[in-house]
Design a protein around this motif. Sequence first.
Motif, PDB file in Angstrom:
ATOM      1  N   LYS A   1       0.837  -1.207   0.000  1.00 10.59           N
ATOM      2  CA  LYS A   1       0.000   0.000   0.000  1.00 10.59           C
ATOM      3  C   LYS A   1       0.868   1.252   0.000  1.00 10.59           C
ATOM      4  O   LYS A   1       0.622   2.191  -0.756  1.00 10.59           O
ATOM      5  CB  LYS A   1      -0.925  -0.011   1.213  1.00 10.59           C
ATOM      6  CG  LYS A   1      -1.847   1.186   1.299  1.00 10.59           C
ATOM      7  CD  LYS A   1      -2.782   1.062   2.490  1.00 10.59           C
ATOM      8  CE  LYS A   1      -3.727   2.240   2.570  1.00 10.59           C
ATOM      9  NZ  LYS A   1      -4.741   2.040   3.622  1.00 10.59           N
ATOM     10  N   ARG A   2       1.892   1.262   0.829  1.00 12.06           N
ATOM     11  CA  ARG A   2       2.786   2.427   0.899  1.00 12.06           C
ATOM     12  C   ARG A   2       3.479   2.678  -0.434  1.00 12.06           C
ATOM     13  O   ARG A   2       3.616   3.820  -0.870  1.00 12.06           O
ATOM     14  CB  ARG A   2       3.837   2.229   1.982  1.00 12.06           C
ATOM     15  CG  ARG A   2       3.305   2.416   3.369  1.00 12.06           C
ATOM     16  CD  ARG A   2       4.430   2.390   4.389  1.00 12.06           C
ATOM     17  NE  ARG A   2       3.893   2.200   5.711  1.00 12.06           N
ATOM     18  CZ  ARG A   2       4.239   1.224   6.538  1.00 12.06           C
ATOM     19  NH1 ARG A   2       5.161   0.355   6.190  1.00 12.06           N
ATOM     20  NH2 ARG A   2       3.681   1.125   7.726  1.00 12.06           N
TER      21      ARG A   2
ATOM     22  N   LYS B   1       0.867   4.110  -2.912  1.00 14.07           N
ATOM     23  CA  LYS B   1       0.493   5.479  -2.544  1.00 14.07           C
ATOM     24  C   LYS B   1       1.602   6.471  -2.888  1.00 14.07           C
ATOM     25  O   LYS B   1       1.328   7.621  -3.213  1.00 14.07           O
ATOM     26  CB  LYS B   1       0.166   5.568  -1.043  1.00 14.07           C
ATOM     27  CG  LYS B   1      -1.139   4.926  -0.666  1.00 14.07           C
ATOM     28  CD  LYS B   1      -2.269   5.794  -1.100  1.00 14.07           C
ATOM     29  CE  LYS B   1      -3.525   5.503  -0.321  1.00 14.07           C
ATOM     30  NZ  LYS B   1      -4.599   6.379  -0.723  1.00 14.07           N
TER      31      LYS B   1
ATOM     32  N   ASN C   1      -6.716   9.923  -5.999  1.00 13.87           N
ATOM     33  CA  ASN C   1      -7.121   9.522  -4.664  1.00 13.87           C
ATOM     34  C   ASN C   1      -7.852   8.186  -4.675  1.00 13.87           C
ATOM     35  O   ASN C   1      -8.878   8.037  -4.026  1.00 13.87           O
ATOM     36  CB  ASN C   1      -7.994  10.624  -4.051  1.00 13.87           C
ATOM     37  CG  ASN C   1      -8.070  10.501  -2.554  1.00 13.87           C
ATOM     38  OD1 ASN C   1      -7.227   9.886  -1.922  1.00 13.87           O
ATOM     39  ND2 ASN C   1      -9.098  11.091  -1.977  1.00 13.87           N
TER      40      ASN C   1
ATOM     41  N   GLU D   1      -8.654   4.482  -3.601  1.00 14.40           N
ATOM     42  CA  GLU D   1      -8.546   3.837  -2.295  1.00 14.40           C
ATOM     43  C   GLU D   1      -7.721   2.560  -2.437  1.00 14.40           C
ATOM     44  O   GLU D   1      -7.903   1.798  -3.378  1.00 14.40           O
ATOM     45  CB  GLU D   1      -9.945   3.505  -1.777  1.00 14.40           C
ATOM     46  CG  GLU D   1      -9.955   3.048  -0.372  1.00 14.40           C
ATOM     47  CD  GLU D   1     -11.304   3.291   0.294  1.00 14.40           C
ATOM     48  OE1 GLU D   1     -11.352   3.146   1.510  1.00 14.40           O
ATOM     49  OE2 GLU D   1     -12.279   3.624  -0.393  1.00 14.40           O
TER      50      GLU D   1
END
Length: 117
Positions: free
Chosen positions: A17-18, A21, A27, A29
């Motif tokens: 996830k990091r 992102k 944006n 999810e």
Amino acid sequence: MTAYNEKVIIVEGLTDKRQIKKVMAENAEVICTNGTLGVEKFDELLDDYDLDNRDVYILVDEDSPGIRLRRQLSRELPHAEHIFVSSDYREVATTPENILAAELAGKRIEVNPIFLI
């Protein structure tokens, strides 16, 4: 009903996830499965994130657990699109940012252009 972003990316863990992102500019999810999913946990994700009514992307590691999870998610979410990392990198978290950005951009997910150089 809660307002959601249109796109959701399903990954295995927090480090995945990091990494995603870091390169994403939109944006979307990103949700973690934390490994394999039981029926109850999947049903909870399905309801909590309204996965039947969103653009879903599956991005998991190219190892045995990731491949099993991809198969399971494919059965449960046939409308989901798949994003693959090269087996050379095996894991989403260790995939170079420029490679990951190119894969995401290829699926119409906006990325920071600095990673596409």
